[in-house]
Design an enzyme around this catalytic site. Structure first.
Site, PDB file in Angstrom:
ATOM      1  N   TYR A 155      -0.481  -4.317  19.262  1.00 43.95           N
ATOM      2  CA  TYR A 155       0.208  -4.897  18.092  1.00 43.95           C
ATOM      3  C   TYR A 155       0.229  -6.415  18.182  1.00 43.95           C
ATOM      4  CZ  TYR A 155       4.178  -6.693  15.394  1.00 43.95           C
ATOM      5  OH  TYR A 155       4.985  -7.451  14.566  1.00 43.95           O
ATOM      6  N   SER A 156       0.713  -6.944  19.310  1.00 43.25           N
ATOM      7  CA  SER A 156       0.851  -8.403  19.381  1.00 43.25           C
ATOM      8  C   SER A 156      -0.510  -9.088  19.424  1.00 43.25           C
ATOM      9  CB  SER A 156       1.737  -8.818  20.556  1.00 43.25           C
ATOM     10  OG  SER A 156       1.298  -8.268  21.763  1.00 43.25           O
ATOM     11  N   ILE A 166      -4.424  -4.426   1.262  1.00 44.21           N
ATOM     12  CA  ILE A 166      -4.979  -5.733   1.634  1.00 44.21           C
ATOM     13  C   ILE A 166      -6.318  -5.586   2.369  1.00 44.21           C
ATOM     14  CG2 ILE A 166      -2.792  -7.015   1.669  1.00 44.21           C
ATOM     15  CD1 ILE A 166      -2.885  -6.749   4.791  1.00 44.21           C
ATOM     16  N   LYS A 214       0.813  -1.222   0.000  1.00 42.69           N
ATOM     17  CA  LYS A 214       0.000   0.000   0.000  1.00 42.69           C
ATOM     18  C   LYS A 214       0.841   1.265   0.000  1.00 42.69           C
ATOM     19  CE  LYS A 214      -3.507   2.244   2.890  1.00 42.69           C
ATOM     20  NZ  LYS A 214      -4.245   2.161   4.170  1.00 42.69           N
ATOM     21  N   ASN A 257      14.077  -8.095  14.393  1.00 41.21           N
ATOM     22  CA  ASN A 257      15.015  -7.975  13.270  1.00 41.21           C
ATOM     23  C   ASN A 257      15.722  -6.622  13.320  1.00 41.21           C
ATOM     24  OD1 ASN A 257      13.782  -9.732  10.365  1.00 41.21           O
ATOM     25  ND2 ASN A 257      13.420 -10.236  12.490  1.00 41.21           N
ATOM     26  N   THR A 316       5.332 -12.819  14.457  1.00 41.02           N
ATOM     27  CA  THR A 316       6.301 -12.331  15.431  1.00 41.02           C
ATOM     28  C   THR A 316       6.311 -13.167  16.709  1.00 41.02           C
ATOM     29  OG1 THR A 316       6.737 -10.455  16.907  1.00 41.02           O
ATOM     30  CG2 THR A 316       4.488 -10.709  16.192  1.00 41.02           C
ATOM     31  N   ASP A 317       7.417 -13.107  17.431  1.00 34.24           N
ATOM     32  CA  ASP A 317       7.489 -13.800  18.726  1.00 34.24           C
ATOM     33  C   ASP A 317       6.660 -13.093  19.799  1.00 34.24           C
ATOM     34  OD1 ASP A 317       9.101 -11.552  19.088  1.00 34.24           O
ATOM     35  OD2 ASP A 317      10.834 -12.649  19.865  1.00 34.24           O
ATOM     36  N   GLU A 318       6.231 -11.836  19.505  1.00 37.69           N
ATOM     37  CA  GLU A 318       5.514 -11.074  20.534  1.00 37.69           C
ATOM     38  C   GLU A 318       4.156 -11.682  20.866  1.00 37.69           C
ATOM     39  OE1 GLU A 318       5.663  -6.839  20.247  1.00 37.69           O
ATOM     40  OE2 GLU A 318       7.664  -6.849  19.391  1.00 37.69           O
ATOM     41  N   LYS A 349      -1.503  -9.346  15.819  1.00 36.89           N
ATOM     42  CA  LYS A 349      -0.727 -10.385  15.122  1.00 36.89           C
ATOM     43  C   LYS A 349      -1.181 -11.775  15.585  1.00 36.89           C
ATOM     44  CE  LYS A 349       2.271 -10.080  12.549  1.00 36.89           C
ATOM     45  NZ  LYS A 349       2.332  -9.951  11.054  1.00 36.89           N
TER      46      LYS A 349
HETATM   47  P1  NAD Z   1       7.340  -2.522   8.087  1.00 39.65           P
HETATM   48  O1  NAD Z   1       6.416  -1.677   8.907  1.00 39.65           O
HETATM   49  O2  NAD Z   1       8.715  -2.055   7.817  1.00 39.65           O
HETATM   50  O3  NAD Z   1       6.659  -2.821   6.666  1.00 39.65           O
HETATM   51  C1  NAD Z   1       5.294  -3.135   6.528  1.00 39.65           C
HETATM   52  C2  NAD Z   1       4.924  -2.955   5.053  1.00 39.65           C
HETATM   53  O4  NAD Z   1       3.530  -3.310   4.907  1.00 39.65           O
HETATM   54  C3  NAD Z   1       5.063  -1.516   4.551  1.00 39.65           C
HETATM   55  O5  NAD Z   1       5.752  -1.502   3.313  1.00 39.65           O
HETATM   56  C4  NAD Z   1       3.642  -1.039   4.380  1.00 39.65           C
HETATM   57  O6  NAD Z   1       3.469  -0.086   3.337  1.00 39.65           O
HETATM   58  C5  NAD Z   1       2.913  -2.349   4.078  1.00 39.65           C
HETATM   59  N1  NAD Z   1       1.484  -2.273   4.427  1.00 39.65           N
HETATM   60  C6  NAD Z   1       0.957  -1.837   5.604  1.00 39.65           C
HETATM   61  N2  NAD Z   1      -0.393  -1.872   5.527  1.00 39.65           N
HETATM   62  C7  NAD Z   1      -0.707  -2.362   4.304  1.00 39.65           C
HETATM   63  C8  NAD Z   1      -1.939  -2.641   3.648  1.00 39.65           C
HETATM   64  N3  NAD Z   1      -3.106  -2.376   4.231  1.00 39.65           N
HETATM   65  N4  NAD Z   1      -1.904  -3.173   2.396  1.00 39.65           N
HETATM   66  C9  NAD Z   1      -0.708  -3.424   1.780  1.00 39.65           C
HETATM   67  N5  NAD Z   1       0.479  -3.149   2.347  1.00 39.65           N
HETATM   68  C10 NAD Z   1       0.478  -2.627   3.592  1.00 39.65           C
HETATM   69  O7  NAD Z   1       7.332  -3.955   8.802  1.00 39.65           O
HETATM   70  P2  NAD Z   1       8.502  -5.038   8.968  1.00 39.65           P
HETATM   71  O8  NAD Z   1       9.265  -4.719  10.177  1.00 39.65           O
HETATM   72  O9  NAD Z   1       9.181  -5.213   7.671  1.00 39.65           O
HETATM   73  O10 NAD Z   1       7.620  -6.337   9.292  1.00 39.65           O
HETATM   74  C11 NAD Z   1       7.117  -7.155   8.236  1.00 39.65           C
HETATM   75  C12 NAD Z   1       6.327  -8.298   8.841  1.00 39.65           C
HETATM   76  O11 NAD Z   1       7.168  -9.080   9.666  1.00 39.65           O
HETATM   77  C13 NAD Z   1       5.160  -7.861   9.724  1.00 39.65           C
HETATM   78  O12 NAD Z   1       4.092  -8.736   9.503  1.00 39.65           O
HETATM   79  C14 NAD Z   1       5.689  -7.988  11.134  1.00 39.65           C
HETATM   80  O13 NAD Z   1       4.656  -8.251  12.046  1.00 39.65           O
HETATM   81  C15 NAD Z   1       6.614  -9.170  10.977  1.00 39.65           C
HETATM   82  N6  NAD Z   1       7.753  -9.204  11.925  1.00 39.65           N
HETATM   83  C16 NAD Z   1       8.565  -8.121  12.077  1.00 39.65           C
HETATM   84  C17 NAD Z   1       9.655  -8.176  12.939  1.00 39.65           C
HETATM   85  C18 NAD Z   1      10.589  -7.007  13.131  1.00 39.65           C
HETATM   86  O14 NAD Z   1      11.457  -7.072  13.985  1.00 39.65           O
HETATM   87  N7  NAD Z   1      10.478  -5.949  12.360  1.00 39.65           N
HETATM   88  C19 NAD Z   1       9.902  -9.354  13.653  1.00 39.65           C
HETATM   89  C20 NAD Z   1       9.046 -10.450  13.482  1.00 39.65           C
HETATM   90  C21 NAD Z   1       7.981 -10.365  12.605  1.00 39.65           C
HETATM   91  O1  TDX Z   2      13.056   4.779  21.383  1.00 36.54           O
HETATM   92  C1  TDX Z   2      12.974   3.632  21.843  1.00 36.54           C
HETATM   93  N1  TDX Z   2      13.511   3.348  23.078  1.00 36.54           N
HETATM   94  C2  TDX Z   2      13.446   2.118  23.655  1.00 36.54           C
HETATM   95  O2  TDX Z   2      13.939   1.919  24.769  1.00 36.54           O
HETATM   96  C3  TDX Z   2      12.338   2.550  21.118  1.00 36.54           C
HETATM   97  C4  TDX Z   2      11.724   2.811  19.769  1.00 36.54           C
HETATM   98  C5  TDX Z   2      12.297   1.318  21.717  1.00 36.54           C
HETATM   99  N2  TDX Z   2      12.822   1.095  22.940  1.00 36.54           N
HETATM  100  C6  TDX Z   2      12.777  -0.258  23.529  1.00 36.54           C
HETATM  101  C7  TDX Z   2      11.428  -0.949  23.487  1.00 36.54           C
HETATM  102  C8  TDX Z   2      11.813  -2.410  23.291  1.00 36.54           C
HETATM  103  O3  TDX Z   2      12.074  -3.011  24.554  1.00 36.54           O
HETATM  104  O4  TDX Z   2      13.646  -1.052  22.709  1.00 36.54           O
HETATM  105  C9  TDX Z   2      13.101  -2.359  22.490  1.00 36.54           C
HETATM  106  C10 TDX Z   2      12.895  -2.558  21.007  1.00 36.54           C
HETATM  107  O5  TDX Z   2      11.832  -1.712  20.602  1.00 36.54           O
HETATM  108  P1  TDX Z   2      11.302  -1.664  19.084  1.00 36.54           P
HETATM  109  O6  TDX Z   2      12.466  -1.431  18.184  1.00 36.54           O
HETATM  110  O7  TDX Z   2      10.157  -0.717  19.030  1.00 36.54           O
HETATM  111  O8  TDX Z   2      10.851  -3.182  18.852  1.00 36.54           O
HETATM  112  P2  TDX Z   2       9.804  -4.104  19.639  1.00 36.54           P
HETATM  113  O9  TDX Z   2       8.784  -3.293  20.349  1.00 36.54           O
HETATM  114  O10 TDX Z   2      10.594  -5.096  20.460  1.00 36.54           O
HETATM  115  O11 TDX Z   2       9.083  -4.854  18.397  1.00 36.54           O
HETATM  116  C11 TDX Z   2       9.849  -5.243  17.230  1.00 36.54           C
HETATM  117  O12 TDX Z   2      10.171  -6.606  17.262  1.00 36.54           O
HETATM  118  C12 TDX Z   2       9.156  -7.529  17.014  1.00 36.54           C
HETATM  119  C13 TDX Z   2       9.115  -4.909  15.939  1.00 36.54           C
HETATM  120  O13 TDX Z   2       8.749  -3.537  15.954  1.00 36.54           O
HETATM  121  C14 TDX Z   2       7.921  -5.788  15.741  1.00 36.54           C
HETATM  122  O14 TDX Z   2       7.309  -5.528  14.476  1.00 36.54           O
HETATM  123  C15 TDX Z   2       8.353  -7.198  15.775  1.00 36.54           C
HETATM  124  O15 TDX Z   2       7.244  -8.039  15.670  1.00 36.54           O
END
Ligand code: NAD
Ligand code: TDX
Length: 343
Positions: free
Chosen positions: A158-159, A63, A38, A188, A133-135, A162
């Site tokens: 969020y969790s 979606i 999107k 990640n 996610t593990d959350e 998910k």
């Molecule tokens: P992100 O926020 O960087 O990217 C999400 C993407 O989804 C964006 O490009 C956004 O434009 C698109 N999107 C959002 N709403 C949409 C919609 N309605 N239709 C089509 N596209 C849409 O997220 P990410 O960190 O790359 O995470 C990707 C996936 O992996 C997610 O499902 C997240 O829950 C999961 N995940 C992320 C992490 C992490 O640490 N980032 C860890 C485990 C699982």
């Molecule tokens: O400014 C900050 N200061 C801080 O202390 C931010 C943004 C986060 N934090 C802490 C919160 C968490 O304990 O750091 C840790 C990591 O935070 P985030 O980067 O926001 O990640 P988290 O909330 O753990 O979730 C991420 O991992 C699992 C992703 O955003 C999720 O999409 C994924 O599913």
């Protein structure tokens, strides 16, 4: 999954999705890869601008739009879905939970319905892969690990969204025999991560000499995995995962937030040629996140034993690569700051 497949990858302009798309386009030239995104605030076409291969196409779409998905599935011979599109930031979910219900729950069910409708007559060799996610498992006490059998106990909006999407994916397998597979991954990090998450927030703020906001006491623990290792795990699960199964993905790499940020500060001091200890002075303890989960830790024994996957990047090495990427791509960050990044 072999042969000349058309695979729909959702969320491919986001952080993890952009790496998944690039990897699949390059590794599997016989697959046609459709990247559906999107382009929300988190989607960024700069993440995928280098992908120009003939087996790749970008489609901007939502979606949450069931009619659009139905037409897309009817017009393209989609045989597999790798579903990453989501609202992904916990802090935003605390501000606006309904947006997370909308995208993560309803969007996922729309996608399941579109796949079910199109594949109903013949589910052979089809696959709906849901990336999660593990959350969803909640928060852990010291010494415990999340297994695939751990009960769901989501604690943030969020969790919870998910977890709900995971349940729907399993329900479609149980009820309609939709061929599905799931993975639940730990935190990640790496190139292309939107600068709202901990690591890119700190990299950006160190460059700009701004405060590094540490929630609460900084003692919360996250289990970090370099994004390229998540991508190779997704490749394994997609091609070798058993239908109906779930795989936990993680690198046995737990860090307290404060220790992680201090390590990052040391790397940044060197990279920016600043006096040792100068970045650490920017650390600022701020109000804790509401309902902040204390600890996540994935046990990834199942995927390593059954699918022969293991992570390849050590944390300090991955962190340094990540810093190098952000420093070399300052226009990527600048474009996000000025809002010029979606076009
Ligand atoms: P992100 O926020 O960087 O990217 C999400 C993407 O989804 C964006 O490009 C956004 O434009 C698109 N999107 C959002 N709403 C949409 C919609 N309605 N239709 C089509 N596209 C849409 O997220 P990410 O960190 O790359 O995470 C990707 C996936 O992996 C997610 O499902 C997240 O829950 C999961 N995940 C992320 C992490 C992490 O640490 N980032 C860890 C485990 C699982
Ligand atoms: O400014 C900050 N200061 C801080 O202390 C931010 C943004 C986060 N934090 C802490 C919160 C968490 O304990 O750091 C840790 C990591 O935070 P985030 O980067 O926001 O990640 P988290 O909330 O753990 O979730 C991420 O991992 C699992 C992703 O955003 C999720 O999409 C994924 O599913």
């Amino acid at each position: 999954m072999k042969g000349n497949k058309t695979i729909l990858i959702t969320g491919g302009a986001g952080f993890i999705g952009s790496h998944v798309v690039r990897y699949f386009v390059e590794k599997y030239p016989n697959y046609s890869i459709l990247n559906l995104d999107k382009l929300t605030y988190a989607g960024n076409k700069e993440n995928i601008q280098d992908i120009t291969a003939p087996n790749y196409r970008f489609i901007q779409g939502d979606i949450c739009d069931a009619d659009f998905l139905s037409t897309l599935f009817a017009e393209e011979t989609i045989e597999a879905v790798i579903h990453l599109a989501a609202e992904s930031h916990v802090d935003r979910s605390i501000e606006n939970p309904l947006e997370f219900v909308h995208t993560n729950v309803i969007g996922t069910v729309n996608l399941l319905n579109a796949a079910k409708k199109q594949w109903n007559h013949d589910m052979t060799d089809k696959l709906f892969y849901h990336v999660s996610t593990d959350e969803v498992y909640g928060s852990l006490a010291e010494g415990e690990f999340f297994l695939e059998t751990t009960s769901y106990d989501p604690q943030s909006p969020y969790s919870a969204s998910k977890a709900s999407s995971d349940h729907f994916v399993r329900a479609y397998h149980n009820t309609y025999k939709l061929p599905i597979v799931l993975s639940n991954c730990s935190n990640n990090y790496g190139p292309n991560q939107f600068p709202e998450k901990l690591i890119p927030v700190c990299i950006q703020n160190i460059v700009d000499n701004k405060a590094l906001p540490i929630y609460g006491q900084g003692v919360n623990v996250r289990d970090w995995l370099f994004v390229f290792d998540h991508v190779t795990a997704i490749d394994k699960v997609f091609h070798e995962g058993k239908i109906g199964e779930t795989y936990n993905i993680g690198g046995f790499n737990e860090w307290k937030n404060i220790d992680l940020v201090k390590t990052l500060c040391k790397i940044m001091d060197k990279k920016l040629d600043r006096e040792e200890g100068s970045s650490e002075k920017l650390i600022t303890y701020v109000t804790d996140r509401a309902g902040h989960d204390m600890r996540y830790a994935i046990d990834s024994t199942k995927i390593s034993q059954e699918l022969n996957w293991k992570p390849s990047v050590q944390f300090e090495e991955g962190l340094e690569k990540t810093v190098d990427w952000y420093l070399a791509n300052s226009t990527w960050l600048d474009n996000i700051k000025t809002g010029n990044y979606r076009k």
